[in-house]
Design a protein around this motif. Structure first.
Motif, PDB file in Angstrom:
ATOM      1  N   LEU A 229      25.458   9.230 -12.711  1.00 36.25           N
ATOM      2  CA  LEU A 229      25.291   9.599 -11.304  1.00 36.25           C
ATOM      3  C   LEU A 229      24.146   8.826 -10.658  1.00 36.25           C
ATOM      4  CD1 LEU A 229      25.725  13.495 -11.416  1.00 36.25           C
ATOM      5  CD2 LEU A 229      27.361  11.790 -10.574  1.00 36.25           C
ATOM      6  N   ARG A 230      23.226   8.319 -11.479  1.00 35.04           N
ATOM      7  CA  ARG A 230      22.029   7.652 -10.952  1.00 35.04           C
ATOM      8  C   ARG A 230      22.075   6.134 -11.086  1.00 35.04           C
ATOM      9  NH1 ARG A 230      17.400   8.967 -13.879  1.00 35.04           N
ATOM     10  NH2 ARG A 230      18.650   9.444 -15.720  1.00 35.04           N
TER      11      ARG A 230
ATOM     12  N   VAL B  41      16.949   3.692 -18.107  1.00 29.63           N
ATOM     13  CA  VAL B  41      16.782   2.237 -17.998  1.00 29.63           C
ATOM     14  C   VAL B  41      17.712   1.669 -16.932  1.00 29.63           C
ATOM     15  CG1 VAL B  41      17.061   0.042 -19.199  1.00 29.63           C
ATOM     16  CG2 VAL B  41      16.005   1.991 -20.381  1.00 29.63           C
ATOM     17  N   LEU B  42      18.969   2.105 -16.956  1.00 29.75           N
ATOM     18  CA  LEU B  42      19.944   1.590 -15.999  1.00 29.75           C
ATOM     19  C   LEU B  42      19.631   2.043 -14.574  1.00 29.75           C
ATOM     20  CD1 LEU B  42      23.207   2.142 -18.076  1.00 29.75           C
ATOM     21  CD2 LEU B  42      22.086  -0.036 -17.581  1.00 29.75           C
ATOM     22  N   ALA B  43      19.177   3.273 -14.418  1.00 33.30           N
ATOM     23  CA  ALA B  43      18.865   3.781 -13.077  1.00 33.30           C
ATOM     24  C   ALA B  43      17.723   3.002 -12.450  1.00 33.30           C
ATOM     25  CB  ALA B  43      18.508   5.260 -13.157  1.00 33.30           C
ATOM     26  N   GLU B  44      16.791   2.552 -13.280  1.00 38.48           N
ATOM     27  CA  GLU B  44      15.651   1.783 -12.759  1.00 38.48           C
ATOM     28  C   GLU B  44      16.071   0.388 -12.311  1.00 38.48           C
ATOM     29  OE1 GLU B  44      11.384  -0.022 -14.361  1.00 38.48           O
ATOM     30  OE2 GLU B  44      12.484   1.465 -15.562  1.00 38.48           O
ATOM     31  N   ARG B  45      16.941  -0.236 -13.060  1.00 36.16           N
ATOM     32  CA  ARG B  45      17.307  -1.629 -12.768  1.00 36.16           C
ATOM     33  C   ARG B  45      18.629  -1.771 -12.017  1.00 36.16           C
ATOM     34  NH1 ARG B  45      14.306  -1.147 -17.138  1.00 36.16           N
ATOM     35  NH2 ARG B  45      12.791  -2.788 -17.726  1.00 36.16           N
ATOM     36  N   PHE B  46      19.498  -0.784 -12.167  1.00 33.98           N
ATOM     37  CA  PHE B  46      20.793  -0.797 -11.472  1.00 33.98           C
ATOM     38  C   PHE B  46      21.037   0.575 -10.840  1.00 33.98           C
ATOM     39  CE2 PHE B  46      20.941  -3.722 -15.037  1.00 33.98           C
ATOM     40  CZ  PHE B  46      21.407  -4.893 -14.458  1.00 33.98           C
ATOM     41  N   PRO B  47      20.256   0.922  -9.834  1.00 34.03           N
ATOM     42  CA  PRO B  47      20.417   2.250  -9.219  1.00 34.03           C
ATOM     43  C   PRO B  47      21.796   2.419  -8.588  1.00 34.03           C
ATOM     44  CG  PRO B  47      19.020   0.846  -7.872  1.00 34.03           C
ATOM     45  CD  PRO B  47      19.231   0.111  -9.158  1.00 34.03           C
ATOM     46  N   ALA B  48      22.214   3.658  -8.474  1.00 33.68           N
ATOM     47  CA  ALA B  48      23.537   3.942  -7.917  1.00 33.68           C
ATOM     48  C   ALA B  48      23.631   3.498  -6.472  1.00 33.68           C
ATOM     49  CB  ALA B  48      23.823   5.442  -8.025  1.00 33.68           C
ATOM     50  N   ASP B  49      24.786   3.028  -6.081  1.00 34.77           N
ATOM     51  CA  ASP B  49      25.076   2.660  -4.695  1.00 34.77           C
ATOM     52  C   ASP B  49      25.639   3.905  -4.007  1.00 34.77           C
ATOM     53  OD1 ASP B  49      26.009   1.718  -2.293  1.00 34.77           O
ATOM     54  OD2 ASP B  49      26.992  -0.048  -3.128  1.00 34.77           O
ATOM     55  N   PRO B  50      24.946   4.458  -3.019  1.00 33.04           N
ATOM     56  CA  PRO B  50      25.428   5.689  -2.382  1.00 33.04           C
ATOM     57  C   PRO B  50      26.778   5.528  -1.687  1.00 33.04           C
ATOM     58  CG  PRO B  50      23.609   4.723  -1.148  1.00 33.04           C
ATOM     59  CD  PRO B  50      23.690   3.971  -2.430  1.00 33.04           C
ATOM     60  N   ASP B  51      27.125   4.293  -1.350  1.00 30.48           N
ATOM     61  CA  ASP B  51      28.385   4.060  -0.644  1.00 30.48           C
ATOM     62  C   ASP B  51      29.551   3.796  -1.594  1.00 30.48           C
ATOM     63  OD1 ASP B  51      27.134   4.288   1.864  1.00 30.48           O
ATOM     64  OD2 ASP B  51      26.459   2.202   1.752  1.00 30.48           O
ATOM     65  N   ALA B  52      29.250   3.301  -2.793  1.00 34.78           N
ATOM     66  CA  ALA B  52      30.329   2.978  -3.749  1.00 34.78           C
ATOM     67  C   ALA B  52      29.772   2.993  -5.165  1.00 34.78           C
ATOM     68  CB  ALA B  52      30.936   1.605  -3.436  1.00 34.78           C
ATOM     69  N   ASN B  53      30.056   4.056  -5.867  1.00 33.30           N
ATOM     70  CA  ASN B  53      29.597   4.161  -7.256  1.00 33.30           C
ATOM     71  C   ASN B  53      30.731   4.733  -8.122  1.00 33.30           C
ATOM     72  OD1 ASN B  53      27.803   4.035  -9.437  1.00 33.30           O
ATOM     73  ND2 ASN B  53      27.135   6.156  -9.122  1.00 33.30           N
ATOM     74  N   PRO B  54      31.802   3.941  -8.271  1.00 36.47           N
ATOM     75  CA  PRO B  54      32.965   4.457  -9.018  1.00 36.47           C
ATOM     76  C   PRO B  54      32.666   4.625 -10.496  1.00 36.47           C
ATOM     77  CG  PRO B  54      33.208   2.104  -8.604  1.00 36.47           C
ATOM     78  CD  PRO B  54      31.979   2.540  -7.845  1.00 36.47           C
ATOM     79  N   ASN B  55      33.336   5.566 -11.105  1.00 41.57           N
ATOM     80  CA  ASN B  55      33.230   5.760 -12.551  1.00 41.57           C
ATOM     81  C   ASN B  55      34.307   4.897 -13.197  1.00 41.57           C
ATOM     82  OD1 ASN B  55      32.511   6.709 -15.049  1.00 41.57           O
ATOM     83  ND2 ASN B  55      33.588   8.653 -14.850  1.00 41.57           N
ATOM     84  N   GLU B  56      33.919   3.725 -13.667  1.00 39.07           N
ATOM     85  CA  GLU B  56      34.894   2.731 -14.131  1.00 39.07           C
ATOM     86  C   GLU B  56      35.413   2.983 -15.543  1.00 39.07           C
ATOM     87  OE1 GLU B  56      34.009  -1.443 -12.731  1.00 39.07           O
ATOM     88  OE2 GLU B  56      32.018  -0.555 -12.462  1.00 39.07           O
TER      89      GLU B  56
END
Length: 232
Positions: free
Chosen positions: A20-21, A206-221
């Motif tokens: 989610l983050r 780690v991922l949230a710090e470097r690749f934060p979620a995009d509020p407009d498009a964050n699909p669960n791939e």
């Protein structure tokens, strides 16, 4: 060691919360064992079989030729020496066959086979199967190449973490050490589910710090389910 339904649910919940983050994708695969290590029994059996002649010597078996000065003719000496040598050779071959079969039967026992398989060999097999799963589960096809695979092999008590190139270009390998430490700590104390969930949470941070979620498009791939593989 295995995951209980409660363990699986806890890990899947940790994956969902972590993703989610971040735009990253975390995927978990566990396996009973990453290889059958069929080479190990054969290698040990062959090695022990080579000790056959030494076992005979230690057991007091020896070859003796008649004294040339004891009234024996050259033909008699040759005949007796040949018979003695043949007997010794057959005895050595028989001993080697017995040692080969006995060792093969013992080392074929799964727990013995794993104990006698060199650790670097097991590490290589675990790494290879983790890479196979990375490709088979399509972690390399995420939109930004931000897939992370956490692979656990219970029989070997080993784990691998593989990050796709989109992450590897921005995150040094040592950054994942804390996640792997949490996972291996759980494995050592027999709490695989707790260790895996802790590793997922650390990877999520780690991922949230470097690749934060995009509020407009964050699909669960990728699915958040934990994949359990049968013994290889």
């Amino acid at each position: 060691m295995q995951l209980t339904p409660a363990d699986t649910a806890a890990v899947e919940a940790a994956i969902h919360e972590a993703e989610l983050r971040t735009r990253g994708e975390i995927y978990c695969v566990v396996s009973d064992e990453s290889g059958d290590y069929g080479e190990t029994p054969l290698a040990w059996a062959a090695g022990v079989a080579l000790l056959g002649p030494a076992v005979l010597l230690l057991g007091g078996v020896h070859v003796a030729a008649p004294d040339l000065f004891g009234g024996w003719s050259a033909a008699q000496v040759s005949e007796v020496a040949e018979a003695a040598a043949r007997k010794a050779l057959l005895g050595a071959i028989l001993m080697q066959a017995i040692l080969f079969v006995a060792t093969l039967l013992v080392v074929t026992i799964p727990s013995v086979r794993r104990a006698l398989t060199p650790r670097p060999f097991k590490r290589e097999r675990v790494r290879r199967r983790a890479l196979e799963q990375f490709a088979a589960k399509n972690l390399h096809l995420t939109r930004e190449r931000t897939g992370v695979l956490i692979y656990v092999s219970f029989a070997e008590h080993m784990a691998e973490l593989i990050a796709d190139e989109g992450i590897a270009a921005h995150v040094e390998p040592r950054v994942w050490d804390e996640a792997m430490a949490a996972l291996t700590a759980g494995l050592r104390r027999g709490a695989a589910g707790e260790g895996l969930a802790a590793a997922v949470r650390q990877c999520g941070a780690v991922l949230a710090e470097r690749f934060p979620a995009d509020p407009d498009a964050n699909p669960n791939e990728l699915p958040n389910t934990v994949v359990v593989l049968p013994r290889a």
